[in-house]
Design a protein around this motif. Structure first.
Motif, PDB file in Angstrom:
ATOM      1  N   ALA A  57       0.831  -1.218   0.000  1.00 39.24           N
ATOM      2  CA  ALA A  57       0.000   0.000   0.000  1.00 39.24           C
ATOM      3  C   ALA A  57       0.859   1.259   0.000  1.00 39.24           C
ATOM      4  O   ALA A  57       0.554   2.242  -0.671  1.00 39.24           O
ATOM      5  CB  ALA A  57      -0.922  -0.006   1.219  1.00 39.24           C
ATOM      6  N   LYS A  58       1.965   1.235   0.742  1.00 37.57           N
ATOM      7  CA  LYS A  58       2.821   2.420   0.862  1.00 37.57           C
ATOM      8  C   LYS A  58       3.819   2.552  -0.283  1.00 37.57           C
ATOM      9  O   LYS A  58       4.421   3.606  -0.477  1.00 37.57           O
ATOM     10  CB  LYS A  58       3.638   2.344   2.171  1.00 37.57           C
ATOM     11  CG  LYS A  58       2.898   2.746   3.415  1.00 37.57           C
ATOM     12  CD  LYS A  58       3.835   2.672   4.617  1.00 37.57           C
ATOM     13  CE  LYS A  58       5.067   3.537   4.532  1.00 37.57           C
ATOM     14  NZ  LYS A  58       4.948   4.897   5.063  1.00 37.57           N
ATOM     15  N   GLY A  59       4.063   1.439  -0.994  1.00 32.96           N
ATOM     16  CA  GLY A  59       5.162   1.424  -1.961  1.00 32.96           C
ATOM     17  C   GLY A  59       6.488   1.518  -1.231  1.00 32.96           C
ATOM     18  O   GLY A  59       7.421   2.211  -1.658  1.00 32.96           O
ATOM     19  N   ARG A  60       6.577   0.834  -0.099  1.00 34.38           N
ATOM     20  CA  ARG A  60       7.764   0.949   0.762  1.00 34.38           C
ATOM     21  C   ARG A  60       8.809  -0.083   0.375  1.00 34.38           C
ATOM     22  O   ARG A  60       8.485  -1.251   0.154  1.00 34.38           O
ATOM     23  CB  ARG A  60       7.339   0.717   2.210  1.00 34.38           C
ATOM     24  CG  ARG A  60       8.480   0.810   3.242  1.00 34.38           C
ATOM     25  CD  ARG A  60       7.868   0.780   4.613  1.00 34.38           C
ATOM     26  NE  ARG A  60       8.778   0.712   5.719  1.00 34.38           N
ATOM     27  CZ  ARG A  60       8.912   1.683   6.627  1.00 34.38           C
ATOM     28  NH1 ARG A  60       8.255   2.812   6.486  1.00 34.38           N
ATOM     29  NH2 ARG A  60       9.691   1.520   7.669  1.00 34.38           N
ATOM     30  N   PRO A  61      10.102   0.330   0.321  1.00 36.65           N
ATOM     31  CA  PRO A  61      11.162  -0.641   0.008  1.00 36.65           C
ATOM     32  C   PRO A  61      11.204  -1.756   1.055  1.00 36.65           C
ATOM     33  O   PRO A  61      11.063  -1.496   2.247  1.00 36.65           O
ATOM     34  CB  PRO A  61      12.453   0.186   0.074  1.00 36.65           C
ATOM     35  CG  PRO A  61      12.022   1.616   0.015  1.00 36.65           C
ATOM     36  CD  PRO A  61      10.624   1.676   0.549  1.00 36.65           C
ATOM     37  N   PRO A 144       4.159   1.411  10.151  1.00 35.63           N
ATOM     38  CA  PRO A 144       4.939   2.581   9.728  1.00 35.63           C
ATOM     39  C   PRO A 144       3.995   3.775   9.642  1.00 35.63           C
ATOM     40  O   PRO A 144       2.781   3.623   9.830  1.00 35.63           O
ATOM     41  CB  PRO A 144       5.418   2.181   8.336  1.00 35.63           C
ATOM     42  CG  PRO A 144       4.304   1.333   7.811  1.00 35.63           C
ATOM     43  CD  PRO A 144       3.709   0.606   9.003  1.00 35.63           C
ATOM     44  N   SER A 145       4.521   4.948   9.361  1.00 36.41           N
ATOM     45  CA  SER A 145       3.662   6.100   9.133  1.00 36.41           C
ATOM     46  C   SER A 145       2.753   5.810   7.933  1.00 36.41           C
ATOM     47  O   SER A 145       3.170   5.158   6.974  1.00 36.41           O
ATOM     48  CB  SER A 145       4.514   7.342   8.884  1.00 36.41           C
ATOM     49  OG  SER A 145       5.524   7.071   7.929  1.00 36.41           O
ATOM     50  N   ALA A 146       1.499   6.288   7.999  1.00 32.18           N
ATOM     51  CA  ALA A 146       0.482   5.908   7.017  1.00 32.18           C
ATOM     52  C   ALA A 146       0.476   6.841   5.802  1.00 32.18           C
ATOM     53  O   ALA A 146      -0.558   7.410   5.452  1.00 32.18           O
ATOM     54  CB  ALA A 146      -0.887   5.871   7.682  1.00 32.18           C
ATOM     55  N   ASN A 147       1.633   7.007   5.187  1.00 30.73           N
ATOM     56  CA  ASN A 147       1.759   7.834   3.986  1.00 30.73           C
ATOM     57  C   ASN A 147       2.331   6.988   2.852  1.00 30.73           C
ATOM     58  O   ASN A 147       2.904   5.934   3.099  1.00 30.73           O
ATOM     59  CB  ASN A 147       2.711   9.007   4.263  1.00 30.73           C
ATOM     60  CG  ASN A 147       4.030   8.537   4.838  1.00 30.73           C
ATOM     61  OD1 ASN A 147       4.104   8.181   6.023  1.00 30.73           O
ATOM     62  ND2 ASN A 147       5.061   8.482   4.015  1.00 30.73           N
ATOM     63  N   ILE A 148       2.195   7.476   1.622  1.00 25.12           N
ATOM     64  CA  ILE A 148       2.933   6.889   0.508  1.00 25.12           C
ATOM     65  C   ILE A 148       4.416   7.120   0.795  1.00 25.12           C
ATOM     66  O   ILE A 148       4.796   8.224   1.208  1.00 25.12           O
ATOM     67  CB  ILE A 148       2.547   7.606  -0.816  1.00 25.12           C
ATOM     68  CG1 ILE A 148       1.079   7.372  -1.160  1.00 25.12           C
ATOM     69  CG2 ILE A 148       3.472   7.217  -1.957  1.00 25.12           C
ATOM     70  CD1 ILE A 148       0.749   6.017  -1.720  1.00 25.12           C
ATOM     71  N   PRO A 152       5.574  13.418   3.100  1.00 29.03           N
ATOM     72  CA  PRO A 152       5.549  13.761   4.530  1.00 29.03           C
ATOM     73  C   PRO A 152       4.575  12.843   5.281  1.00 29.03           C
ATOM     74  O   PRO A 152       3.547  12.451   4.736  1.00 29.03           O
ATOM     75  CB  PRO A 152       5.043  15.211   4.537  1.00 29.03           C
ATOM     76  CG  PRO A 152       5.364  15.749   3.176  1.00 29.03           C
ATOM     77  CD  PRO A 152       5.226  14.578   2.247  1.00 29.03           C
ATOM     78  N   SER A 153       4.901  12.533   6.532  1.00 30.02           N
ATOM     79  CA  SER A 153       4.033  11.665   7.334  1.00 30.02           C
ATOM     80  C   SER A 153       2.690  12.343   7.573  1.00 30.02           C
ATOM     81  O   SER A 153       2.587  13.563   7.565  1.00 30.02           O
ATOM     82  CB  SER A 153       4.708  11.356   8.669  1.00 30.02           C
ATOM     83  OG  SER A 153       5.881  10.627   8.449  1.00 30.02           O
ATOM     84  N   PRO A 154       1.632  11.543   7.793  1.00 30.41           N
ATOM     85  CA  PRO A 154       0.292  12.105   7.966  1.00 30.41           C
ATOM     86  C   PRO A 154       0.002  12.485   9.408  1.00 30.41           C
ATOM     87  O   PRO A 154       0.176  11.674  10.313  1.00 30.41           O
ATOM     88  CB  PRO A 154      -0.614  10.957   7.534  1.00 30.41           C
ATOM     89  CG  PRO A 154       0.182   9.720   7.781  1.00 30.41           C
ATOM     90  CD  PRO A 154       1.631  10.074   7.767  1.00 30.41           C
ATOM     91  N   LYS A 234      14.668   8.789   0.328  1.00 27.35           N
ATOM     92  CA  LYS A 234      13.959  10.013  -0.024  1.00 27.35           C
ATOM     93  C   LYS A 234      12.761  10.109   0.919  1.00 27.35           C
ATOM     94  O   LYS A 234      12.042   9.141   1.122  1.00 27.35           O
ATOM     95  CB  LYS A 234      13.471   9.866  -1.464  1.00 27.35           C
ATOM     96  CG  LYS A 234      12.627  10.987  -1.960  1.00 27.35           C
ATOM     97  CD  LYS A 234      12.308  10.741  -3.431  1.00 27.35           C
ATOM     98  CE  LYS A 234      11.420  11.846  -3.904  1.00 27.35           C
ATOM     99  NZ  LYS A 234      10.188  11.479  -4.498  1.00 27.35           N
ATOM    100  N   HIS A 235      12.539  11.255   1.501  1.00 29.58           N
ATOM    101  CA  HIS A 235      11.604  11.312   2.602  1.00 29.58           C
ATOM    102  C   HIS A 235      11.030  12.703   2.761  1.00 29.58           C
ATOM    103  O   HIS A 235      11.723  13.673   2.525  1.00 29.58           O
ATOM    104  CB  HIS A 235      12.374  10.999   3.881  1.00 29.58           C
ATOM    105  CG  HIS A 235      11.759   9.909   4.675  1.00 29.58           C
ATOM    106  ND1 HIS A 235      12.462   8.824   5.118  1.00 29.58           N
ATOM    107  CD2 HIS A 235      10.499   9.733   5.118  1.00 29.58           C
ATOM    108  CE1 HIS A 235      11.664   8.036   5.808  1.00 29.58           C
ATOM    109  NE2 HIS A 235      10.471   8.563   5.825  1.00 29.58           N
ATOM    110  N   TYR A 236       9.797  12.780   3.204  1.00 31.40           N
ATOM    111  CA  TYR A 236       9.190  14.055   3.581  1.00 31.40           C
ATOM    112  C   TYR A 236       9.130  15.029   2.420  1.00 31.40           C
ATOM    113  O   TYR A 236       9.064  16.233   2.618  1.00 31.40           O
ATOM    114  CB  TYR A 236       9.940  14.686   4.760  1.00 31.40           C
ATOM    115  CG  TYR A 236      10.222  13.723   5.885  1.00 31.40           C
ATOM    116  CD1 TYR A 236       9.180  13.255   6.663  1.00 31.40           C
ATOM    117  CD2 TYR A 236      11.508  13.274   6.144  1.00 31.40           C
ATOM    118  CE1 TYR A 236       9.425  12.345   7.684  1.00 31.40           C
ATOM    119  CE2 TYR A 236      11.762  12.365   7.166  1.00 31.40           C
ATOM    120  CZ  TYR A 236      10.701  11.910   7.922  1.00 31.40           C
ATOM    121  OH  TYR A 236      10.945  11.016   8.925  1.00 31.40           O
TER     122      TYR A 236
HETATM  123 MG    MG Z   1       7.673   6.930   7.818  1.00 29.63          MG
END
Ligand code: MG
Ligand code: TXA
Length: 341
Positions: A57-61, A144-148, A152-154, A234-236
């Motif tokens: 869902a997040k596209g997280r590595p 994890p934080s519920a963002n793509i 930035p985190s939600p 890459k973040h935020y």
């Molecule tokens: Mg996070």
């Protein structure tokens, strides 16, 4: 696409909603929920197939480990082993609260939670909705934080909805979160605790309890590989480029003027202390104290979109207390890439 069920638990905690959301989690589905820091995207930490849905869902590595959330100290100790003596002291002082302890895992959580590491990050959140949910489902919840990934985190349910509606099974809307930046991640596998990610509990607060606390050297330079895998990504990243100005209000104004002369529409993020001294196309005050700035930071970073403005200019804040976490996130938001390792 999945239909995302949304429960409102904003005013009073609605136990029917909590029971239903907990059942979703027990059934191996993903549910986003508020914590005192940012919204988390939860799934049963003991089930590989449930945790895999978070990454998707997040596209997280896949090499970036997740934090396991539990309701009590007893539940926390059930997930770890070889815990140094000072950890209990930290837990008794700061948990429930915005701190994550990295400890030796005992293998109870699924392999994809720890991304194959021998350690696991564990945290007891203090938000009443998170606590009610964790108590009701009575299993460790990876979140994890519920963002793509990369955004930035939600800090509001709307932020979560914007990123993940249709990709997750449920969202508990508990209104805006409080702290605004994520938990402090602290490596407790060594004799001296090491801060891997500055966050809601400050270094000063930690040192009052356990004496010396070290910093992951990667936090201060870009050469070392960070010990928290997530810190390298890459973040935020806001929707448009962000420039951090370390200088006086006059220097901030000069930067704004230069960008406007180049034909750009400029948005500005500053504390309320200097909001009256700058002029731009859009101005957003993040609040007066550093705690207020932390609370409003991610909403500020998400506020300005392509088409509305071309660039965001942000004040550089003091790095004392929670300012350290704020500046860590802003530097990443400004650079988009901390390291390519
Ligand atoms: Mg996070
Ligand atoms: O406040 C928070 O911590 C929020 C809320 C939802 O609890 N969660 C959060 O999770 O920020 P996430 O996944 O966005 O960030 C977790 C960070 C990442 O940088 C990750 O690499 C690091 O913690 N981490 C997790 N487990 C680790 C471990 N075993 N060793 C080192 N770093 C770890």
């Amino acid at each position: 696409m999945t239909e995302t069920k949304r429960w409102n638990v904003n005013d009073d905690i609605d136990y029917k909603a909590i029971i239903e959301a907990a059942q979703f989690l027990r059934d191996g589905m993903t549910v986003a929920f508020p914590t005192e820091t940012v919204y988390g995207l939860g799934a049963d930490a003991t089930k590989n197939s449930a945790v895999a849905k978070i990454f998707k869902a997040k596209g997280r590595p896949g090499d970036n480990p997740l934090i396991a959330h539990v309701a009590t100290k007893e539940q926390l100790f059930k997930l770890v082993e070889n815990v140094p003596a000072y950890v209990e002291n930290l837990i008794d002082t700061f948990s429930p609260g915005p701190i994550t302890y990295v400890l030796q895992s005992n293998g109870i959580c699924a392999d994809n939670v720890t991304a194959g590491l021998s350690t696991i990050g564990v945290r007891i959140p203090s938000h009443p909705v998170a606590r009610a949910l964790l108590k009701q489902c009575n299993i460790p919840i990876a979140a994890p934080s519920a963002n793509i990934s990369g955004k930035p985190s939600p800090t509001t349910a709307e932020h979560v909805w914007e990123d993940l509606a249709g990709k997750i099974a449920g969202l508990l809307d508990g209104g805006p979160t409080g702290v605004g930046v994520e938990s402090t991640v602290i490596d407790c596998t060594q004799d001296i605790p090491i801060i891997l990610r500055p966050g809601g509990v400050t270094r000063e607060q930690l040192e009052e309890v356990v004496g010396k606390v070290a910093f992951d050297p990667a936090l201060a330079n870009n050469k070392e590989k960070p010990k928290a895998p997530g810190m390298k990504y890459k973040h935020y990243a806001p929707d448009v480029p962000l420039v951090l100005v370390e200088g006086s209000p006059r220097e901030i104004q000069e930067t704004i003027d230069k960008e406007q002369q180049a034909g750009k529409r400029v948005a500005v993020l500053v504390s309320s202390k200097i909001v009256g001294s700058v002029n731009a196309d859009e101005i957003l005050s993040l609040g007066e104290t550093m705690n207020e700035v932390a609370t409003h930071l991610y909403d500020g970073l998400r506020r300005f979109k392509q088409g509305d403005v071309d660039i965001i200019i942000c004040e550089a804040f003091s790095e004392e207390g929670i300012g350290q976490a704020v500046m860590n996130r802003l530097r990443k938001a400004a650079s988009h890439f901390v390291s390519e390792q």
